[in-house]
Design a protein around this motif. Structure first.
Motif, PDB file in Angstrom:
ATOM      1  N   THR A   1      -4.867 -11.788   2.485  1.00  0.00           N
ATOM      2  CA  THR A   1      -5.967 -10.654   2.117  1.00  0.00           C
ATOM      3  C   THR A   1      -5.621  -9.692   1.220  1.00  0.00           C
ATOM      4  O   THR A   1      -6.848  -9.207   0.548  1.00  0.00           O
ATOM      5  CB  THR A   1      -6.523 -10.149   3.726  1.00  0.00           C
ATOM      6  OG1 THR A   1      -5.352  -9.441   3.997  1.00  0.00           O
ATOM      7  CG2 THR A   1      -7.027 -10.998   4.672  1.00  0.00           C
ATOM      8  N   GLY A   2      -4.392  -9.582   0.853  1.00  0.00           N
ATOM      9  CA  GLY A   2      -3.948  -8.566  -0.258  1.00  0.00           C
ATOM     10  C   GLY A   2      -2.491  -8.562  -0.437  1.00  0.00           C
ATOM     11  O   GLY A   2      -1.820  -9.394   0.514  1.00  0.00           O
ATOM     12  N   LEU A   3      -2.172  -8.128  -1.658  1.00  0.00           N
ATOM     13  CA  LEU A   3      -0.569  -7.951  -1.939  1.00  0.00           C
ATOM     14  C   LEU A   3      -0.368  -6.679  -2.543  1.00  0.00           C
ATOM     15  O   LEU A   3      -1.208  -5.924  -3.151  1.00  0.00           O
ATOM     16  CB  LEU A   3      -0.527  -9.246  -2.818  1.00  0.00           C
ATOM     17  CG  LEU A   3      -0.979  -9.474  -4.219  1.00  0.00           C
ATOM     18  CD1 LEU A   3      -0.211 -10.396  -5.144  1.00  0.00           C
ATOM     19  CD2 LEU A   3      -2.541  -9.603  -4.059  1.00  0.00           C
ATOM     20  N   ASP A   4       0.871  -6.590  -2.875  1.00  0.00           N
ATOM     21  CA  ASP A   4       1.681  -5.766  -3.591  1.00  0.00           C
ATOM     22  C   ASP A   4       3.018  -6.209  -4.119  1.00  0.00           C
ATOM     23  O   ASP A   4       3.609  -6.679  -3.414  1.00  0.00           O
ATOM     24  CB  ASP A   4       1.847  -4.198  -3.009  1.00  0.00           C
ATOM     25  CG  ASP A   4       1.976  -2.998  -3.797  1.00  0.00           C
ATOM     26  OD1 ASP A   4       1.609  -3.034  -5.019  1.00  0.00           O
ATOM     27  OD2 ASP A   4       2.558  -2.003  -3.457  1.00  0.00           O
ATOM     28  N   PHE A   5       3.377  -5.479  -5.085  1.00  0.00           N
ATOM     29  CA  PHE A   5       4.585  -5.680  -5.876  1.00  0.00           C
ATOM     30  C   PHE A   5       5.700  -4.496  -5.748  1.00  0.00           C
ATOM     31  O   PHE A   5       5.364  -3.496  -6.049  1.00  0.00           O
ATOM     32  CB  PHE A   5       4.550  -6.064  -7.408  1.00  0.00           C
ATOM     33  CG  PHE A   5       3.541  -7.147  -7.563  1.00  0.00           C
ATOM     34  CD1 PHE A   5       4.095  -8.512  -7.448  1.00  0.00           C
ATOM     35  CD2 PHE A   5       2.356  -7.338  -7.982  1.00  0.00           C
ATOM     36  CE1 PHE A   5       3.342  -9.623  -7.616  1.00  0.00           C
ATOM     37  CE2 PHE A   5       1.444  -8.437  -7.863  1.00  0.00           C
ATOM     38  CZ  PHE A   5       2.055  -9.564  -8.126  1.00  0.00           C
ATOM     39  N   SER A   6       6.826  -5.002  -5.483  1.00  0.00           N
ATOM     40  CA  SER A   6       7.850  -3.893  -5.443  1.00  0.00           C
ATOM     41  C   SER A   6       9.158  -4.628  -5.613  1.00  0.00           C
ATOM     42  O   SER A   6       9.674  -5.594  -5.029  1.00  0.00           O
ATOM     43  CB  SER A   6       7.832  -3.184  -4.154  1.00  0.00           C
ATOM     44  OG  SER A   6       8.854  -2.407  -4.077  1.00  0.00           O
ATOM     45  N   ASN A   7       9.819  -4.110  -6.756  1.00  0.00           N
ATOM     46  CA  ASN A   7      11.326  -4.666  -7.017  1.00  0.00           C
ATOM     47  C   ASN A   7      11.314  -6.032  -7.070  1.00  0.00           C
ATOM     48  O   ASN A   7      12.290  -6.768  -6.555  1.00  0.00           O
ATOM     49  CB  ASN A   7      12.583  -4.094  -5.828  1.00  0.00           C
ATOM     50  CG  ASN A   7      12.550  -2.465  -5.795  1.00  0.00           C
ATOM     51  OD1 ASN A   7      12.526  -1.871  -6.799  1.00  0.00           O
ATOM     52  ND2 ASN A   7      12.657  -2.158  -4.644  1.00  0.00           N
ATOM     53  N   ASN A   8      10.403  -6.729  -7.954  1.00  0.00           N
ATOM     54  CA  ASN A   8      10.233  -8.113  -8.258  1.00  0.00           C
ATOM     55  C   ASN A   8      10.221  -8.823  -7.045  1.00  0.00           C
ATOM     56  O   ASN A   8      10.708 -10.141  -7.002  1.00  0.00           O
ATOM     57  CB  ASN A   8      11.814  -8.699  -8.930  1.00  0.00           C
ATOM     58  CG  ASN A   8      12.108  -7.866 -10.222  1.00  0.00           C
ATOM     59  OD1 ASN A   8      11.134  -7.662 -11.154  1.00  0.00           O
ATOM     60  ND2 ASN A   8      13.328  -7.315 -10.461  1.00  0.00           N
ATOM     61  N   GLN A   9       9.726  -8.270  -6.092  1.00  0.00           N
ATOM     62  CA  GLN A   9       9.160  -9.029  -4.870  1.00  0.00           C
ATOM     63  C   GLN A   9       7.604  -8.972  -4.468  1.00  0.00           C
ATOM     64  O   GLN A   9       7.001  -7.720  -4.917  1.00  0.00           O
ATOM     65  CB  GLN A   9       9.971  -8.680  -3.925  1.00  0.00           C
ATOM     66  CG  GLN A   9      11.534  -9.143  -3.957  1.00  0.00           C
ATOM     67  CD  GLN A   9      12.468  -8.793  -2.683  1.00  0.00           C
ATOM     68  OE1 GLN A   9      12.734  -9.579  -2.069  1.00  0.00           O
ATOM     69  NE2 GLN A   9      12.606  -7.317  -2.318  1.00  0.00           N
ATOM     70  N   THR A  10       7.041  -9.869  -4.168  1.00  0.00           N
ATOM     71  CA  THR A  10       5.694  -9.797  -3.731  1.00  0.00           C
ATOM     72  C   THR A  10       5.411  -9.541  -2.181  1.00  0.00           C
ATOM     73  O   THR A  10       6.147 -10.288  -1.546  1.00  0.00           O
ATOM     74  CB  THR A  10       4.906 -10.769  -4.048  1.00  0.00           C
ATOM     75  OG1 THR A  10       5.158 -11.258  -5.648  1.00  0.00           O
ATOM     76  CG2 THR A  10       3.395 -10.474  -4.077  1.00  0.00           C
ATOM     77  N   TYR A  11       4.712  -8.622  -1.701  1.00  0.00           N
ATOM     78  CA  TYR A  11       4.621  -8.528  -0.294  1.00  0.00           C
ATOM     79  C   TYR A  11       2.868  -8.798   0.147  1.00  0.00           C
ATOM     80  O   TYR A  11       1.971  -8.321  -0.634  1.00  0.00           O
ATOM     81  CB  TYR A  11       4.752  -6.964   0.129  1.00  0.00           C
ATOM     82  CG  TYR A  11       6.204  -6.633   0.061  1.00  0.00           C
ATOM     83  CD1 TYR A  11       7.075  -6.789   1.212  1.00  0.00           C
ATOM     84  CD2 TYR A  11       6.800  -6.370  -1.115  1.00  0.00           C
ATOM     85  CE1 TYR A  11       8.382  -6.391   1.260  1.00  0.00           C
ATOM     86  CE2 TYR A  11       8.094  -6.196  -1.270  1.00  0.00           C
ATOM     87  CZ  TYR A  11       9.052  -6.262  -0.198  1.00  0.00           C
ATOM     88  OH  TYR A  11      10.261  -5.700  -0.131  1.00  0.00           O
ATOM     89  N   ILE A  12       2.787  -9.858   0.901  1.00  0.00           N
ATOM     90  CA  ILE A  12       1.262 -10.398   1.026  1.00  0.00           C
ATOM     91  C   ILE A  12       0.937 -10.053   2.519  1.00  0.00           C
ATOM     92  O   ILE A  12       1.790 -10.646   3.385  1.00  0.00           O
ATOM     93  CB  ILE A  12       1.191 -12.092   0.803  1.00  0.00           C
ATOM     94  CG1 ILE A  12       1.753 -12.069  -0.749  1.00  0.00           C
ATOM     95  CG2 ILE A  12       0.115 -12.558   1.083  1.00  0.00           C
ATOM     96  CD1 ILE A  12       2.087 -13.474  -1.146  1.00  0.00           C
ATOM     97  N   LEU A  13      -0.132  -9.602   2.814  1.00  0.00           N
ATOM     98  CA  LEU A  13      -0.588  -9.185   3.732  1.00  0.00           C
ATOM     99  C   LEU A  13      -1.588 -10.612   4.349  1.00  0.00           C
ATOM    100  O   LEU A  13      -2.525 -10.994   3.372  1.00  0.00           O
ATOM    101  CB  LEU A  13      -1.681  -8.092   3.919  1.00  0.00           C
ATOM    102  CG  LEU A  13      -2.290  -7.392   5.135  1.00  0.00           C
ATOM    103  CD1 LEU A  13      -1.251  -7.150   5.996  1.00  0.00           C
ATOM    104  CD2 LEU A  13      -3.307  -6.592   4.856  1.00  0.00           C
ATOM    105  N   GLU A  14      -1.252 -10.934   5.434  1.00  0.00           N
ATOM    106  CA  GLU A  14      -1.959 -12.209   6.288  1.00  0.00           C
ATOM    107  C   GLU A  14      -2.685 -12.114   7.437  1.00  0.00           C
ATOM    108  O   GLU A  14      -1.864 -11.208   8.293  1.00  0.00           O
ATOM    109  CB  GLU A  14      -1.221 -13.456   6.019  1.00  0.00           C
ATOM    110  CG  GLU A  14      -0.728 -13.770   4.592  1.00  0.00           C
ATOM    111  CD  GLU A  14       0.371 -14.925   4.769  1.00  0.00           C
ATOM    112  OE1 GLU A  14       0.280 -15.878   4.166  1.00  0.00           O
ATOM    113  OE2 GLU A  14       1.572 -14.552   5.341  1.00  0.00           O
ATOM    114  N   PHE A  15      -3.804 -12.845   7.754  1.00  0.00           N
ATOM    115  CA  PHE A  15      -4.212 -12.878   8.990  1.00  0.00           C
ATOM    116  C   PHE A  15      -4.852 -14.292   9.285  1.00  0.00           C
ATOM    117  O   PHE A  15      -4.805 -15.264   8.550  1.00  0.00           O
ATOM    118  CB  PHE A  15      -5.555 -12.039   9.043  1.00  0.00           C
ATOM    119  CG  PHE A  15      -5.376 -10.618   8.962  1.00  0.00           C
ATOM    120  CD1 PHE A  15      -5.371  -9.854  10.251  1.00  0.00           C
ATOM    121  CD2 PHE A  15      -5.324 -10.057   7.816  1.00  0.00           C
ATOM    122  CE1 PHE A  15      -5.032  -8.502  10.107  1.00  0.00           C
ATOM    123  CE2 PHE A  15      -5.108  -8.436   7.766  1.00  0.00           C
ATOM    124  CZ  PHE A  15      -4.896  -7.871   8.981  1.00  0.00           C
TER     125      PHE A  15
END
Length: 333
Positions: free
Chosen positions: A245-259
């Motif tokens: 449903t959404g994502l963000d980037f930090s320190n060359n990594q991707t964080y993905i929110l899922e349901f």
């Protein structure tokens, strides 16, 4: 009577089920992850997962779909149900109310973004609107959307907004003069069951600092990467019946929110993807809740939804009674 009852039941069931999930997620400079969640704690929650893995409840009974982390690490989020309140949570714990109204046409907390210059941009009634730092409201653009649900304020100064009104899935780019151009098109996946305008949607958007735009697409269970020339490709696809449903980037990594919605609601969970494409689930609400003392009651009813459903049942009963009385007093033919 059976037809009337069926129509009322279908209307009530469709409206309750089809609210799309939260998509707001952001990672701060210290590695803490903030995310929105409308499943738990009444109307919903805003959470902070520290870099040490500790879960903190920042807002409870708060129906937030989106959240934004500013350059100075202030969290911006809004309630988008019944009353529409935009909050700022400062790193020192102070909470400020930036805007509050019970009129969603004045400000829609369910579909908004917050720009680096302090402007609020939101969508309602097929148009985008902007509220400046002095509280003055104006139409952002004369472009009329078919169905806009998501808005993103890009670091390049443009506003990007989704439109699923024609069932193909577009993103428009709006400049500071209000001129709107199609930036990307053909983003929606069409499944064999047919198009469902409530379930097959575009959700959270963000950018990677290189001009590329990313958007979550539920039907395809994927994150779409949109290049600077408007072409697009699949960047990530969820597994195990989850969808991003959404994502963000930090320190060359991707964080993905899922349901997950098949076979019952599940989530939120957060998957981290490294620069080589490796995946790791760094947080799963269901697993976390079983391991630690609960700070949330998953079965707590959503009071707003409960009252709404109760009201719809009463309307249905009254409608049936009126129908029967009309039939009883109708002249014989």
């Amino acid at each position: 009577m059976s037809k009337l009852l069926l129509i009322l039941l279908l209307f009530m069931g469709t409206t309750v089920v089809n609210a799309h999930p939260s998509y707001g997620i952001a990672v701060d400079d210290e590695g803490a992850i903030y995310f929105a969640d409308i499943i738990h704690n009444g109307r919903g929650s805003v959470w902070k997962l520290t870099s040490e893995g500790n879960l903190e409840l920042l807002l409870s009974n708060f129906h937030a779909h989106n959240l934004i982390l500013t350059a100075n690490q202030e969290l911006i989020t809004a309630q988008g149900e019944e009353w529409h309140t935009l909050l700022r949570l400062k790193p020192n714990g102070i909470k400020d109310t930036l805007y509050h109204t019970a009129n969603f046409r004045e400000f829609n907390g369910g579909n908004y973004t917050f720009t680096s210059t302090g402007n609020i941009v939101f969508g309602i009634d097929n148009f985008l609107w902007v509220i400046n730092s002095e509280g003055k409201k104006r139409k952002l653009s004369d472009h009329m959307f078919g169905w806009n649900q998501i808005i993103h304020a890009h670091e390049n100064g443009y506003i990007y907004a989704t439109d699923i009104g024609d069932s193909t899935g577009k993103i428009y780019q709006i400049d500071q003069a209000g001129k709107a151009l199609v930036y990307a098109a053909g983003l929606l996946t069409h499944l064999p069951r047919g198009y469902d305008k409530h379930q097959d949607v575009l959700l959270g958007m963000t950018s990677d600092g290189n001009g590329n735009l990313y958007v979550a697409e539920t039907a395809g269970q994927r994150i779409i990467k949109i290049l600077t020339d408007g072409s697009h490709e699949t960047f990530y696809r969820s597994k195990d019946d989850y969808f991003p449903t959404g994502l963000d980037f930090s320190n060359n990594q991707t964080y993905i929110l899922e349901f997950k919605m098949k076979g019952g609601n599940a989530g939120p969970r957060i998957t981290r993807v490294d620069s080589a494409g490796g995946r790791k689930v760094v947080f799963d609400f269901e697993t976390h809740h079983k391991k630690v003392s609960p700070i949330v009651a998953p079965n707590t009813p959503n009071s707003g939804t409960f009252l709404w459903v109760l009201g719809m049942v009463l309307i249905m009963v009254i409608g049936v009674i009126v129908f029967l009385k009309m039939k009883l007093h109708a002249p014989a033919t």
